[in-house]
Write a protein that holds these residues in place. Structure first.
Motif, PDB file in Angstrom:
ATOM      1  N   VAL A   1      19.219   9.228   5.774  1.00  0.00           N
ATOM      2  CA  VAL A   1      19.207  10.230   6.539  1.00  0.00           C
ATOM      3  C   VAL A   1      19.849  10.187   7.879  1.00  0.00           C
ATOM      4  N   ASP A   2      19.979   8.595   8.363  1.00  0.00           N
ATOM      5  CA  ASP A   2      20.722   8.527   9.709  1.00  0.00           C
ATOM      6  C   ASP A   2      21.140   7.046   9.628  1.00  0.00           C
ATOM      7  N   TRP A   3      21.822   6.790  10.973  1.00  0.00           N
ATOM      8  CA  TRP A   3      22.283   5.553  11.042  1.00  0.00           C
ATOM      9  C   TRP A   3      21.449   4.355  11.201  1.00  0.00           C
ATOM     10  N   VAL A   4      20.059   4.705  11.629  1.00  0.00           N
ATOM     11  CA  VAL A   4      19.302   3.670  11.911  1.00  0.00           C
ATOM     12  C   VAL A   4      18.644   2.940  10.659  1.00  0.00           C
ATOM     13  N   GLY A   5      18.570   3.840   9.445  1.00  0.00           N
ATOM     14  CA  GLY A   5      18.023   3.310   8.123  1.00  0.00           C
ATOM     15  C   GLY A   5      16.978   4.091   7.842  1.00  0.00           C
ATOM     16  N   ASN A   6      16.605   5.227   8.759  1.00  0.00           N
ATOM     17  CA  ASN A   6      15.472   6.087   8.072  1.00  0.00           C
ATOM     18  C   ASN A   6      15.769   6.610   6.875  1.00  0.00           C
ATOM     19  N   ASP A   7      14.876   6.727   5.729  1.00  0.00           N
ATOM     20  CA  ASP A   7      15.110   7.275   4.360  1.00  0.00           C
ATOM     21  C   ASP A   7      14.151   8.499   4.205  1.00  0.00           C
ATOM     22  N   ILE A   8      14.368   9.145   3.083  1.00  0.00           N
ATOM     23  CA  ILE A   8      13.591  10.124   2.399  1.00  0.00           C
ATOM     24  C   ILE A   8      13.539   9.516   0.872  1.00  0.00           C
ATOM     25  N   ILE A   9      12.176   9.035   0.721  1.00  0.00           N
ATOM     26  CA  ILE A   9      11.921   8.563  -0.611  1.00  0.00           C
ATOM     27  C   ILE A   9      11.367   9.325  -1.508  1.00  0.00           C
ATOM     28  N   ILE A  10      11.842   9.374  -2.841  1.00  0.00           N
ATOM     29  CA  ILE A  10      11.239  10.320  -3.778  1.00  0.00           C
ATOM     30  C   ILE A  10      10.640   9.535  -5.013  1.00  0.00           C
ATOM     31  N   ASP A  11       9.399   9.996  -5.175  1.00  0.00           N
ATOM     32  CA  ASP A  11       8.629   9.090  -6.079  1.00  0.00           C
ATOM     33  C   ASP A  11       8.023   9.998  -7.153  1.00  0.00           C
ATOM     34  N   ALA A  12       7.799   9.624  -8.385  1.00  0.00           N
ATOM     35  CA  ALA A  12       7.501  10.394  -9.724  1.00  0.00           C
ATOM     36  C   ALA A  12       5.930   9.904  -9.834  1.00  0.00           C
ATOM     37  N   ILE A  13       5.097  10.755 -10.005  1.00  0.00           N
ATOM     38  CA  ILE A  13       3.552  10.486 -10.207  1.00  0.00           C
ATOM     39  C   ILE A  13       3.259  11.039 -11.315  1.00  0.00           C
ATOM     40  N   GLN A  14       2.626  10.513 -12.527  1.00  0.00           N
ATOM     41  CA  GLN A  14       2.076  11.067 -13.399  1.00  0.00           C
ATOM     42  C   GLN A  14       0.608  11.388 -13.209  1.00  0.00           C
ATOM     43  N   ASP A  15       0.112  12.409 -13.767  1.00  0.00           N
ATOM     44  CA  ASP A  15      -1.249  12.835 -13.599  1.00  0.00           C
ATOM     45  C   ASP A  15      -1.976  11.854 -14.661  1.00  0.00           C
ATOM     46  N   PRO A  16      -2.810  11.010 -14.184  1.00  0.00           N
ATOM     47  CA  PRO A  16      -3.676  10.163 -15.122  1.00  0.00           C
ATOM     48  C   PRO A  16      -4.842  10.902 -16.151  1.00  0.00           C
ATOM     49  N   LYS A  17      -5.087  12.325 -15.934  1.00  0.00           N
ATOM     50  CA  LYS A  17      -5.861  12.798 -16.782  1.00  0.00           C
ATOM     51  C   LYS A  17      -5.297  14.106 -17.417  1.00  0.00           C
ATOM     52  N   VAL A  18      -3.990  14.598 -17.033  1.00  0.00           N
ATOM     53  CA  VAL A  18      -3.332  15.480 -17.573  1.00  0.00           C
ATOM     54  C   VAL A  18      -2.060  14.966 -18.084  1.00  0.00           C
ATOM     55  N   GLU A  19      -1.878  14.871 -19.500  1.00  0.00           N
ATOM     56  CA  GLU A  19      -0.687  14.464 -20.018  1.00  0.00           C
ATOM     57  C   GLU A  19       0.277  15.625 -20.042  1.00  0.00           C
ATOM     58  N   GLY A  20       1.626  15.302 -19.811  1.00  0.00           N
ATOM     59  CA  GLY A  20       2.661  16.066 -19.860  1.00  0.00           C
ATOM     60  C   GLY A  20       3.118  17.023 -18.645  1.00  0.00           C
ATOM     61  N   VAL A  21       2.110  16.372 -17.322  1.00  0.00           N
ATOM     62  CA  VAL A  21       2.624  16.939 -16.053  1.00  0.00           C
ATOM     63  C   VAL A  21       3.034  15.677 -15.131  1.00  0.00           C
ATOM     64  N   THR A  22       4.133  15.841 -14.710  1.00  0.00           N
ATOM     65  CA  THR A  22       4.770  14.983 -13.703  1.00  0.00           C
ATOM     66  C   THR A  22       4.893  15.533 -12.023  1.00  0.00           C
ATOM     67  N   CYS A  23       4.611  14.834 -11.311  1.00  0.00           N
ATOM     68  CA  CYS A  23       4.699  15.301  -9.805  1.00  0.00           C
ATOM     69  C   CYS A  23       5.801  14.578  -9.225  1.00  0.00           C
ATOM     70  N   HIS A  24       6.692  14.900  -8.470  1.00  0.00           N
ATOM     71  CA  HIS A  24       7.669  14.488  -7.585  1.00  0.00           C
ATOM     72  C   HIS A  24       7.108  14.941  -6.301  1.00  0.00           C
ATOM     73  N   ILE A  25       7.250  13.594  -5.349  1.00  0.00           N
ATOM     74  CA  ILE A  25       6.900  13.807  -3.996  1.00  0.00           C
ATOM     75  C   ILE A  25       7.883  13.189  -3.050  1.00  0.00           C
ATOM     76  N   ALA A  26       8.310  13.684  -2.335  1.00  0.00           N
ATOM     77  CA  ALA A  26       9.176  13.344  -1.229  1.00  0.00           C
ATOM     78  C   ALA A  26       8.645  13.066   0.313  1.00  0.00           C
ATOM     79  N   TYR A  27       8.975  12.016   0.632  1.00  0.00           N
ATOM     80  CA  TYR A  27       8.322  11.701   2.110  1.00  0.00           C
ATOM     81  C   TYR A  27       9.338  10.698   2.846  1.00  0.00           C
TER      82      TYR A  27
END
Length: 156
Positions: free
Chosen positions: A30-56
């Motif tokens: 996001v800028d010249w100093v190396g700050n980033d936005i990371i996007i992760d995929a997270i599988q719900d361990p008790k609900v098959e068929g649902v994936t959450c994507h989180i950005a931070y």
């Protein structure tokens, strides 16, 4: 008990208490100093068929040096959860408080990023809430996503 079944039992018990991990699927500078936005995929361990994507936001070394706050990342996060296969609900917490699906530290001791799942039984919808938890104060920074349970298999 022989050694092989004992090791298998130990591995199975560790899998039950092991924290859910996220898989990084994207990184945006996001800028010249190396700050980033990371996007992760997270599988719900008790609900098959649902994936959450989180950005931070992840701070760079240069940003940490210039700001002086070495050990903390911002609490901001955005979440989107979708059906990514046939949905099958396991034995989930059905209370109003819901259940923690994911937790990741955002500082050495004081702050963590959490995802909770809440089951809205009346509307047959799963609610996923991303929020920060801080030791000395709460955080009003949150994000929410919902997944309707059309034709889902629900464990009783």
């Amino acid at each position: 008990m022989t050694r092989t079944p004992l090791l298998a039992a130990l591995a199975a018990s560790l899998a039950l208490v092991a924290p859910l991990s996220a898989e990084q699927v994207g990184e945006v500078g996001v800028d010249w100093v190396g700050n980033d936005i990371i996007i992760d995929a997270i599988q719900d361990p008790k609900v098959e068929g649902v994936t959450c994507h989180i950005a931070y936001f992840e701070r760079s070394l240069i940003d940490r040096l210039s700001q002086g706050n070495w050990f903390e990342d911002p609490s901001n996060a955005s979440i989107a959860c979708r059906q990514t296969g046939p949905i099958r609900l396991g034995d989930i917490d059905r209370s109003e408080d819901g259940e923690q699906v994911f937790r990741e530290s955002r500082s050495i001791v004081l702050k963590s990023l959490r995802i909770k799942r809440i089951f809205d039984e009346a509307n047959q919808t799963l609610i996923y809430l991303a929020h920060a938890q801080e030791l000395n104060q709460g955080s009003a920074k949150m994000s929410i996503s919902t997944v309707p349970l059309y034709n889902a298999t629900i464990a009783e």
